[in-house]
Design a protein around this motif. Structure first.
Motif, PDB file in Angstrom:
ATOM      1  N   LEU A   1      40.072  31.008  18.002  1.00  0.00           N
ATOM      2  CA  LEU A   1      40.521  31.424  16.675  1.00  0.00           C
ATOM      3  C   LEU A   1      41.037  30.219  15.904  1.00  0.00           C
ATOM      4  O   LEU A   1      41.700  29.348  16.471  1.00  0.00           O
ATOM      5  N   THR A   2      40.745  30.161  14.609  1.00  0.00           N
ATOM      6  CA  THR A   2      41.434  29.232  13.719  1.00  0.00           C
ATOM      7  C   THR A   2      41.889  29.982  12.481  1.00  0.00           C
ATOM      8  O   THR A   2      41.146  30.814  11.946  1.00  0.00           O
ATOM      9  N   CYS A   3      43.093  29.688  12.059  1.00  0.00           N
ATOM     10  CA  CYS A   3      43.623  30.221  10.794  1.00  0.00           C
ATOM     11  C   CYS A   3      43.616  29.140   9.720  1.00  0.00           C
ATOM     12  O   CYS A   3      44.409  29.184   8.772  1.00  0.00           O
ATOM     13  N   ALA A   4      42.693  28.173   9.893  1.00  0.00           N
ATOM     14  CA  ALA A   4      42.579  27.053   8.955  1.00  0.00           C
ATOM     15  C   ALA A   4      43.961  26.427   8.768  1.00  0.00           C
ATOM     16  O   ALA A   4      44.635  26.142   9.748  1.00  0.00           O
ATOM     17  N   GLU A   5      44.395  26.231   7.509  1.00  0.00           N
ATOM     18  CA  GLU A   5      45.700  25.603   7.303  1.00  0.00           C
ATOM     19  C   GLU A   5      46.799  26.611   7.027  1.00  0.00           C
ATOM     20  O   GLU A   5      47.880  26.234   6.572  1.00  0.00           O
ATOM     21  N   ASN A   6      46.553  27.864   7.315  1.00  0.00           N
ATOM     22  CA  ASN A   6      47.612  28.863   7.159  1.00  0.00           C
ATOM     23  C   ASN A   6      48.511  28.938   8.380  1.00  0.00           C
ATOM     24  O   ASN A   6      49.519  29.653   8.367  1.00  0.00           O
ATOM     25  N   ALA A   7      48.163  28.203   9.441  1.00  0.00           N
ATOM     26  CA  ALA A   7      49.032  28.108  10.618  1.00  0.00           C
ATOM     27  C   ALA A   7      48.869  26.710  11.207  1.00  0.00           C
ATOM     28  O   ALA A   7      47.766  26.321  11.591  1.00  0.00           O
ATOM     29  N   ASN A   8      49.942  25.950  11.236  1.00  0.00           N
ATOM     30  CA  ASN A   8      49.926  24.560  11.687  1.00  0.00           C
ATOM     31  C   ASN A   8      51.176  24.270  12.506  1.00  0.00           C
ATOM     32  O   ASN A   8      52.110  25.059  12.525  1.00  0.00           O
ATOM     33  N   HIS A   9      51.212  23.090  13.105  1.00  0.00           N
ATOM     34  CA  HIS A   9      52.439  22.644  13.772  1.00  0.00           C
ATOM     35  C   HIS A   9      53.364  21.983  12.753  1.00  0.00           C
ATOM     36  O   HIS A   9      53.868  20.873  12.952  1.00  0.00           O
ATOM     37  N   THR A  10      53.568  22.646  11.649  1.00  0.00           N
ATOM     38  CA  THR A  10      54.480  22.215  10.597  1.00  0.00           C
ATOM     39  C   THR A  10      54.568  23.325   9.560  1.00  0.00           C
ATOM     40  O   THR A  10      53.631  24.110   9.396  1.00  0.00           O
ATOM     41  N   LEU A  11      55.695  23.389   8.881  1.00  0.00           N
ATOM     42  CA  LEU A  11      55.787  24.214   7.684  1.00  0.00           C
ATOM     43  C   LEU A  11      54.869  23.620   6.630  1.00  0.00           C
ATOM     44  O   LEU A  11      54.833  22.397   6.440  1.00  0.00           O
ATOM     45  N   HIS A  12      54.104  24.451   5.945  1.00  0.00           N
ATOM     46  CA  HIS A  12      53.178  23.954   4.935  1.00  0.00           C
ATOM     47  C   HIS A  12      53.811  23.980   3.552  1.00  0.00           C
ATOM     48  O   HIS A  12      54.928  24.456   3.363  1.00  0.00           O
ATOM     49  N   ASN A  13      53.072  23.447   2.599  1.00  0.00           N
ATOM     50  CA  ASN A  13      53.517  23.454   1.209  1.00  0.00           C
ATOM     51  C   ASN A  13      53.229  24.792   0.549  1.00  0.00           C
ATOM     52  O   ASN A  13      52.078  25.252   0.560  1.00  0.00           O
ATOM     53  N   VAL A  14      54.239  25.407  -0.035  1.00  0.00           N
ATOM     54  CA  VAL A  14      53.988  26.487  -0.981  1.00  0.00           C
ATOM     55  C   VAL A  14      53.664  25.874  -2.346  1.00  0.00           C
ATOM     56  O   VAL A  14      52.886  26.418  -3.111  1.00  0.00           O
ATOM     57  N   GLN A  15      54.235  24.722  -2.599  1.00  0.00           N
ATOM     58  CA  GLN A  15      53.866  23.905  -3.770  1.00  0.00           C
ATOM     59  C   GLN A  15      53.712  22.475  -3.298  1.00  0.00           C
ATOM     60  O   GLN A  15      54.653  21.901  -2.743  1.00  0.00           O
ATOM     61  N   THR A  16      52.543  21.898  -3.489  1.00  0.00           N
ATOM     62  CA  THR A  16      52.342  20.520  -3.059  1.00  0.00           C
ATOM     63  C   THR A  16      53.129  19.578  -3.952  1.00  0.00           C
ATOM     64  O   THR A  16      53.330  19.834  -5.144  1.00  0.00           O
ATOM     65  N   LEU A  17      53.563  18.457  -3.388  1.00  0.00           N
ATOM     66  CA  LEU A  17      54.253  17.448  -4.178  1.00  0.00           C
ATOM     67  C   LEU A  17      53.263  16.564  -4.920  1.00  0.00           C
ATOM     68  O   LEU A  17      53.614  15.966  -5.934  1.00  0.00           O
ATOM     69  N   ARG A  18      52.018  16.495  -4.440  1.00  0.00           N
ATOM     70  CA  ARG A  18      50.999  15.752  -5.194  1.00  0.00           C
ATOM     71  C   ARG A  18      50.622  16.485  -6.470  1.00  0.00           C
ATOM     72  O   ARG A  18      50.117  15.897  -7.425  1.00  0.00           O
ATOM     73  N   GLY A  19      50.863  17.819  -6.472  1.00  0.00           N
ATOM     74  CA  GLY A  19      50.525  18.619  -7.635  1.00  0.00           C
ATOM     75  C   GLY A  19      49.266  19.425  -7.385  1.00  0.00           C
ATOM     76  O   GLY A  19      48.214  18.881  -7.080  1.00  0.00           O
ATOM     77  N   ALA A  20      49.375  20.721  -7.435  1.00  0.00           N
ATOM     78  CA  ALA A  20      48.248  21.654  -7.336  1.00  0.00           C
ATOM     79  C   ALA A  20      48.795  23.028  -7.702  1.00  0.00           C
ATOM     80  O   ALA A  20      49.995  23.189  -7.929  1.00  0.00           O
ATOM     81  N   ARG A  21      47.923  24.003  -7.759  1.00  0.00           N
ATOM     82  CA  ARG A  21      48.383  25.343  -8.081  1.00  0.00           C
ATOM     83  C   ARG A  21      49.365  25.831  -7.026  1.00  0.00           C
ATOM     84  O   ARG A  21      49.166  25.629  -5.830  1.00  0.00           O
ATOM     85  N   THR A  22      50.422  26.486  -7.490  1.00  0.00           N
ATOM     86  CA  THR A  22      51.415  27.020  -6.572  1.00  0.00           C
ATOM     87  C   THR A  22      50.798  28.137  -5.740  1.00  0.00           C
ATOM     88  O   THR A  22      50.035  28.957  -6.242  1.00  0.00           O
ATOM     89  N   ARG A  23      51.139  28.151  -4.463  1.00  0.00           N
ATOM     90  CA  ARG A  23      50.541  29.100  -3.526  1.00  0.00           C
ATOM     91  C   ARG A  23      51.419  30.333  -3.369  1.00  0.00           C
ATOM     92  O   ARG A  23      52.582  30.345  -3.772  1.00  0.00           O
ATOM     93  N   ASP A  24      50.860  31.341  -2.745  1.00  0.00           N
ATOM     94  CA  ASP A  24      51.567  32.606  -2.564  1.00  0.00           C
ATOM     95  C   ASP A  24      52.033  32.722  -1.121  1.00  0.00           C
ATOM     96  O   ASP A  24      51.229  32.978  -0.217  1.00  0.00           O
ATOM     97  N   ALA A  25      53.331  32.509  -0.897  1.00  0.00           N
ATOM     98  CA  ALA A  25      53.863  32.567   0.468  1.00  0.00           C
ATOM     99  C   ALA A  25      53.679  33.943   1.091  1.00  0.00           C
ATOM    100  O   ALA A  25      53.529  34.069   2.307  1.00  0.00           O
ATOM    101  N   ARG A  26      53.675  34.992   0.258  1.00  0.00           N
ATOM    102  CA  ARG A  26      53.428  36.347   0.784  1.00  0.00           C
ATOM    103  C   ARG A  26      52.066  36.426   1.437  1.00  0.00           C
ATOM    104  O   ARG A  26      51.882  37.099   2.462  1.00  0.00           O
TER     105      ARG A  26
END
Length: 613
Positions: free
Chosen positions: A260-285
């Motif tokens: 199984l892979t959940c792509a980047e929705n599950a990693n060994h780190t907390l992910h960005n809900v908002q990237t610092l490089r700048g991109a559309r804000t994501r939906d944590a829900r």
């Protein structure tokens, strides 16, 4: 209770599990230039304690990310890790290889495929899968597969969503110059690698030094959960997960491998809900929602979870625990941010008080190595409530330089420096940065102010657990001391521009229009994309560029030719005459219209100032 358990070494065992071969050495470009040199990270040894200039948790994560090479994840599934910021995953089928994500650059992907060919299998590539729309997952595709094999239908490229091209290319192009400049800070390519500079990217080892970024459009789009494909004798089942870590994303289940892979929705780190490089804000829900759906569908069967970053998780119990913990973390961030919003907190106030419950916070996979809890909480406010924090003082403030000049005139430069030095000596670096910032903006030639601000940012970088925060603070310090360095890579490469859908191409040109210059313009041009057998009409009026399919009986000029040539005309109208002379385009009408268009276009410098006015 301690903030985290440094005695927990389980990840060091799993990060090395299944090693087949070490990385063969440098990743190099066609001209011999070094794209990635693993020896630059030799200072991050397992037997070395975290230096004073690196936060201990970040040092631990960096030690894990230094484990590079070719790994067997499970029989029939392999990964090359840590010669690039992202992994390359290869699934061996009966008569071909399926490549899942392609790294960020052609050179790293090519080195990785050579390792697969040498140590695993020389079967042909049967398919390529992009799990989502970010460049570090498609950029190396031409190091994996020949574009002609895709064009002929021999090798499909499978990807999620209805508009993969739009999001993959548009996000990196329309605001690409700003994103690139901000990423130079966040990912540390301006910094030397070392204990006082760049460590790792937290989610991967490093961004390469000017990799060749390629692109081939998908040929097979997954638009609903439950879609299946049989490839090289293996079944792949997909869970469509849009508006999560990327606008278009999907999870993948391979039942024969229980993988199984959940792509980047599950990693060994907390992910960005908002990237610092700048991109559309994501939906944590949605992170939580789709992780829960994945657990419901395949949680009882999965025996290995692999990702496009970091290392796998083995064993059903550990996989379920990992996914549940990630799910609950994103849901907690979302719910607590909105709870506090509903109580009247501003984003910054909420970010200062939200803490994960101990069970979540002490899980290494939830630490802030990519996103951070602080800026993810603020991002939920942005996603749900918009850019204004609700305090009238922030609704219509003076611009930074004007505000800074007034502040310095009121307080006095000497008093600001005195207070800044006092705060620095007491270790209150955040206050140093806050109070000295106006002085730097009001008096950019004030060397004492710039040096004190740089010293404060440097200390904040050394204390940051999140490598992007570290990169931003240390890059700011470097720039205050030495000025703006040359851009290490471009926002959009040739493949990206060439592959842009026509509507995105016109959007890209539109953001170059200087509104005040174009306020009284009246330009109307038809474009005949001969190789795609489609016509578009474009016009500039009232400071705005519009385009739509079709032609106009009011067009002052028609430009006819293949898309690549017409792209050149749109991005640099001065090329039109040269392209016509070469027979690449035909111009019918008044060619001076292109001259007038060129006079309205702005250019973007990838070295605009950030920490100075």
């Amino acid at each position: 209770m301690a903030r985290y358990d440094m005695a927990d070494r389980e990840d060091f065992t799993t990060a090395r599990r299944g090693l087949i071969a070490e990385l063969p050495g440098n990743v190099t470009g066609a001209d011999g230039s070094v794209i990635f040199d693993p020896s630059e990270f030799d200072f991050i040894r397992d037997d070395v304690e975290a230096p004073d200039s690196v936060e201990p948790s970040l040092w631990r994560q960096s030690q894990l990310l230094r484990e590079g090479g070719l790994f067997e994840v499970t029989k029939g599934l392999y990964q090359v890790r840590n010669n690039d910021i992202a992994n390359l995953t290869v699934v061996e089928g009966e008569d071909g290889l399926i490549v899942v994500d392609c790294m960020s650059g052609v050179e790293a992907a090519r080195q990785s495929m050579e390792m697969i060919r040498t140590h695993v299998s020389d079967k042909p590539v049967a398919a390529v899968i992009y799990t989502h729309t970010h460049v570090d997952h498609y950029g190396g595709v031409k190091g994996v597969v020949d574009a002609d094999d895709v064009a002929s239908g021999k090798v499909p490229i499978i990807a999620p969503g209805h508009q993969f091209d739009k999001y993959a290319l548009g996000e990196n192009v329309i605001a690409g110059n700003a994103m690139a400049r901000r990423s130079f800070y966040a990912f540390g390519p301006l910094l030397d690698h070392g204990p006082r500079g760049a460590i790792t990217c937290g989610i991967g080892i490093a961004v390469g030094n000017g990799p060749s970024v390629s692109y081939i459009s998908p040929t097979d789009l997954i638009t609903e959960t439950g879609a299946r494909r049989e490839i090289a004798g293996l079944e792949f089942e997909f869970l469509y997960a849009p508006d999560t870590e990327a606008p278009e994303e999907m999870h993948i289940w391979i039942p024969q491998l229980a993988a199984l892979t959940c792509a980047e929705n599950a990693n060994h780190t907390l992910h960005n809900v908002q990237t610092l490089r700048g991109a559309r804000t994501r939906d944590a829900r949605n992170f939580a929602r789709y992780l829960d759906e994945t657990l419901e569908r395949w949680g009882a069967e999965a025996q290995v979870h692999y990702g496009p970053h970091t290392w796998p998780v083995w064993g059903n119990d550990d996989i379920v625990s990992f996914l549940e913990s990630q799910r609950d973390t994103y849901k907690y961030v979302h719910d607590q941010a909105l709870r506090l919003a509903n109580k009247g907190y501003t984003p910054l106030e909420a970010a200062e008080v939200v803490e994960l419950p101990d069970e979540l916070a002490r899980n290494w996979a939830n630490r802030g190595y990519h996103g951070t809890l602080h800026h993810d909480v603020r991002a939920v406010f942005t996603k749900e409530l918009g850019m204004w924090d609700g305090d009238p003082v922030s609704l219509h403030p003076h611009p930074p330089v004007e505000s800074a000049k007034r502040f310095v005139a009121f307080v006095g430069a000497d008093k600001i420096l005195d207070e800044g030095r006092r705060a620095f000596e007491s270790g209150d670096y955040r206050w140093v940065a806050e109070i000295v910032h106006p002085l730097v903006f009001a008096q950019p030639d004030n060397a004492a102010a710039r040096e004190l601000q740089a010293d404060a940012y440097e200390q904040m970088g050394y204390q940051a657990e999140g490598p992007q925060w570290r990169g931003i603070f240390l890059s700011a310090a470097l720039e205050l001391r030495e000025g703006i360095r040359p851009a290490p890579y471009r926002a959009a490469g040739a493949d990206t521009v060439a592959a842009m859908p026509i509507d995105i191409l016109f959007d890209f040109v539109a953001v170059h229009i200087v509104g005040e210059k174009a306020a009284n313009a009246d330009i109307r041009i038809d474009f005949d994309f001969a190789d795609e057998d489609v016509r578009w009409t474009m016009w500039v009026r009232r400071g705005v560029l519009h385009a739509r399919k079709g032609t106009s009986d009011r067009a002052q000029l028609t430009v006819r030719g293949p898309k690549q040539a017409l792209t050149g005309v749109l991005l640099n109208p001065a090329l039109a005459q040269q392209l016509q002379n070469a027979g690449s385009v035909e111009l019918e009408g008044d060619p001076q219209v292109l001259v007038r268009l060129g006079e309205l276009l702005d250019s973007f410098d990838p070295r605009f100032p950030i920490v100075t006015p």
